[in-house]
Design an enzyme around this catalytic site. Sequence first.
Site, PDB file in Angstrom:
ATOM      1  N   GLU A   1      -5.962   2.546  -1.036  1.00 41.79           N
ATOM      2  CA  GLU A   1      -4.447   2.403  -1.577  1.00 41.79           C
ATOM      3  C   GLU A   1      -3.897   1.178  -1.470  1.00 41.79           C
ATOM      4  O   GLU A   1      -2.541   1.179  -1.441  1.00 41.79           O
ATOM      5  CB  GLU A   1      -3.779   3.608  -0.549  1.00 41.79           C
ATOM      6  CG  GLU A   1      -3.429   3.301   0.663  1.00 41.79           C
ATOM      7  CD  GLU A   1      -4.592   3.487   1.629  1.00 41.79           C
ATOM      8  OE1 GLU A   1      -4.260   3.322   2.895  1.00 41.79           O
ATOM      9  OE2 GLU A   1      -5.803   3.645   1.435  1.00 41.79           O
ATOM     10  N   ASP A  31       0.813  -1.082  -0.179  1.00 46.85           N
ATOM     11  CA  ASP A  31      -0.030  -0.053   0.170  1.00 46.85           C
ATOM     12  C   ASP A  31       0.859   1.377  -0.251  1.00 46.85           C
ATOM     13  O   ASP A  31       2.201   1.123   0.270  1.00 46.85           O
ATOM     14  CB  ASP A  31      -0.873   0.070   0.986  1.00 46.85           C
ATOM     15  CG  ASP A  31      -0.213   0.157   2.555  1.00 46.85           C
ATOM     16  OD1 ASP A  31       0.849   0.139   2.353  1.00 46.85           O
ATOM     17  OD2 ASP A  31      -0.751  -0.112   3.748  1.00 46.85           O
TER      18      ASP A  31
END
Length: 367
Positions: free
Chosen positions: A292, A249
Amino acid sequence: MKEILKKCEYIWKETTQRSTITRKIIELVCYSIILILIITSYSVLSLKSFKSELLNSIHAEIVQINPNNDIPNALIVEQLLEQDENFNHQENALFHSIVNLNEEKIKLTQKHEEIFLRNIIILAMTAILLSVLLSLKIIVRIRNNIFRLSTKISEVTQAIVEDKVLISEGLTINSSDEFTNLSDKIIEMIDVLLLDIERRKKLEQDLEKLATIDELTGAFNRKKWEEMLNIEIERTHRNEQNLSLIIFDIDFFKSINDTYGHDTGDLVLREVVTTVKKEIRTLDFLCRIGGEEFAILCPDTNHNQVINLAERVRESIENYYFSQVDKVTISLGVSQFKTSDDKSKFIKRADLALYKSKRNGRNQVNS
């Protein structure tokens, strides 16, 4: 003549005094002599009659030539006889000439008939040959056209069976008869079918893209991630091949949204996906599994290979120049599938490795 008759009478008298057989023979001889005398007399009379007619005709000609009834001399008679003979010769010659001319006409007619018959035969053979050649040409053209149509129909059928997109191309048919009308209709039908297949395929691709592609970043979405993960785990069990996973991420992504706004955050997400796609292989699957958070499923990849791949990805993001922010980094966790694993354990190890990277300062790879 009288002497002959007297001798016959004498012989007749003599025979009366002889034997019967001899008398009969002598009678027969006498009858024969008498018959010969009669025939001879008739011939003489006929000759005299012919001479008389000839003289009469000559006399008539003399009268025409000599109307004064002058007595002709022997020279004139000879000239007339000679003229008559010449006339007979000329008549015979003319007759022979006519006969010869007729014979030549017959031969010429026969020759013309032979030439005419030969020409008719040649023309008939030429007509037959031309008919055969034209028929063969027509047959070849029809077969070629049918072959083109059959090939095109086979391509369309194959495209339908294999679910492929087939580009519509012009098909030329070399004909100008009813076959052209039929072929035009078939071609039109093929073109319509191809357009329909193309539209259907594009629609399917669009639907598949909507169903499997993340609209914002262009990476595979969560649904596709679940599907591919199940497929690759099953294949790994079946073929006993390696399978590895990278989960990463974006570090401090919330602060990027808070500082620069969500539009900049969305741009960062797209640029991260674009950069990562340049580093992974075509057989790898990049999926967006959270806001994300991303995952890279790596088939046929062992532990060392996936570590190297994760490092390349990390370095590419670290070295990339983002247009709206100063710098972006990612933290990555790696795991390799084990035979005793299921999907949850496989993912759990990668998540733990990711958390380890975050705890250890971010922008790093752990397993």
